[in-house]
Enzyme design. Structure first.
Site, mmCIF file in Angstrom:
data_model
loop_
_atom_site.group_PDB
_atom_site.id
_atom_site.type_symbol
_atom_site.label_atom_id
_atom_site.label_comp_id
_atom_site.label_asym_id
_atom_site.label_seq_id
_atom_site.Cartn_x
_atom_site.Cartn_y
_atom_site.Cartn_z
ATOM 1 N N ASP A 140 0.874 -1.167 0.000
ATOM 2 C CA ASP A 140 0.000 0.000 0.000
ATOM 3 C C ASP A 140 0.923 1.232 0.000
ATOM 4 O O ASP A 140 2.123 1.107 0.294
ATOM 5 C CB ASP A 140 -0.872 -0.051 1.266
ATOM 6 C CG ASP A 140 -1.674 1.205 1.471
ATOM 7 O OD1 ASP A 140 -2.340 1.635 0.514
ATOM 8 O OD2 ASP A 140 -1.630 1.773 2.590
ATOM 9 N N ASP B 121 -0.089 5.065 1.017
ATOM 10 C CA ASP B 121 -0.305 6.034 2.102
ATOM 11 C C ASP B 121 -0.168 5.340 3.462
ATOM 12 O O ASP B 121 -0.933 4.414 3.764
ATOM 13 C CB ASP B 121 -1.722 6.635 2.007
ATOM 14 C CG ASP B 121 -1.954 7.386 0.699
ATOM 15 O OD1 ASP B 121 -1.083 8.162 0.297
ATOM 16 O OD2 ASP B 121 -3.026 7.191 0.086
ATOM 17 N N ARG C 182 -12.339 7.749 -1.901
ATOM 18 C CA ARG C 182 -12.653 9.129 -1.510
ATOM 19 C C ARG C 182 -14.145 9.290 -1.188
ATOM 20 O O ARG C 182 -14.520 9.841 -0.156
ATOM 21 C CB ARG C 182 -12.255 10.078 -2.642
ATOM 22 C CG ARG C 182 -12.194 11.520 -2.232
ATOM 23 C CD ARG C 182 -11.778 12.390 -3.417
ATOM 24 N NE ARG C 182 -10.533 11.948 -4.023
ATOM 25 C CZ ARG C 182 -10.075 12.364 -5.197
ATOM 26 N NH1 ARG C 182 -10.759 13.257 -5.884
ATOM 27 N NH2 ARG C 182 -8.951 11.906 -5.694
ATOM 28 N N SER D 10 -5.761 5.263 -3.714
ATOM 29 C CA SER D 10 -5.740 6.705 -3.999
ATOM 30 C C SER D 10 -5.570 7.010 -5.482
ATOM 31 O O SER D 10 -4.681 6.489 -6.143
ATOM 32 C CB SER D 10 -4.608 7.361 -3.214
ATOM 33 O OG SER D 10 -4.488 8.710 -3.592
ATOM 34 N N ASN E 73 -4.571 9.790 -6.287
ATOM 35 C CA ASN E 73 -3.395 10.663 -6.280
ATOM 36 C C ASN E 73 -2.084 9.888 -6.234
ATOM 37 O O ASN E 73 -1.015 10.499 -6.168
ATOM 38 C CB ASN E 73 -3.453 11.607 -5.073
ATOM 39 C CG ASN E 73 -4.542 12.649 -5.209
ATOM 40 O OD1 ASN E 73 -4.497 13.492 -6.102
ATOM 41 N ND2 ASN E 73 -5.549 12.571 -4.356
#
Ligand code: G6P
Ligand code: MG
Length: 225
Positions: A19, A21, A59, A126, A128
């Site tokens: 992963d 983050d 999100r 994400s 991002n």
């Protein structure tokens, strides 16, 4: 004559899927800061414990959880606006990041895995993730990267990890996942993979092993799973 001690051979692991983050880099705190800012704006009580439920999930799902903390309802247009606002703040925070926010020992671990023939992939919910990878210059460190924009279902659904395994051409049962989110541990198990949790042993108790930090993972510990 003493009988020889028969040990089980160490389990063979072909790939490690990370992963992003909270595992590779300290961006989980920026997600927390941005959600906290939104909660404050909306007058919704929100603390670190609530934030645990947002880790690893998409999100929009995160926003739904945040709103549910205070039984709030919002139209889909309003939800889009709120999610965009949170993302603008998150992007602003990560724009100020540098390589010092990569967790200690990550480079060493990736090199140790690769030099022992273990494939490495990144799988983040994400959207991002490519931007974070670009800012930190880590995109090339992973053979395969899957981000939130490439899957239909975010963690705890196994899709993201199964796609990473498929792209690596490695059977799911030969992969180990490294995760800081309970939703990620569940996703790994649903994919038929073992999981190393990074963080609190209590919150990640479903994982096969929990370490305090990613840099604490070693090759011998992987084969003991
Ligand atoms: C990661 C983080 C979550 C975040 C999700 C979506 O899994 O752990 O906290 O909500 O990605 O991120 P995004 O950057 O697409 O909003
Ligand atoms: Mg995470």
């Amino acid at each position: 004559m003493f009988g020889s001690i028969i040990r089980n051979p160490p389990a063979l692991i072909s790939a490690c899927i990370f992963d992003l983050d909270g595992v590779i880099v300290d961006t989980a705190r920026y997600h927390y800061l941005a959600w906290g800012r939104l909660a404050k704006e909306l007058n919704i009580p929100f603390n670190e414990q609530d934030n645990e439920r947002l880790k690893g999930v998409s999100r929009m799902k995160s926003l739904d959880i945040l709103l549910s903390l205070d039984d709030r309802q919002a139209s889909s247009g309003e939800k889009e606006r709120l999610a965009t606002l949170k993302n603008q703040w998150f992007v602003e925070y990560i724009g100020k990041m540098d390589r010092s926010e990569i967790f200690p020992g990550v480079d060493r671990l990736l090199m140790e895995l690769k030099s022992n023939g273990i494939r490495v992939a990144l799988a983040s919910s994400s959207k991002n993730a490519p931007q974070v990878g670009g800012i930190l210059g880590i995109a090339g460190a992973f053979e395969v990267t899957i981000d939130g924009g490439m899957v239909k279902h975010a963690k705890p659904d196994p899709e993201i990890f199964l796609l990473a395994a498929e792209r690596l051409h490695v059977p799911p049962e030969d992969c180990v996942v490294v995760e800081d989110a309970a939703a990620g541990v569940d996703a790994a198990h649903a994919a038929g993979m073992k999981c190393i949790g990074v963080g609190s042993a209590q919150l990640l108790s479903a994982a096969e092993m929990v370490v305090a930090a990613t840099g604490d993972i070693s090759l011998p510990s992987l084969s003991r799973l």
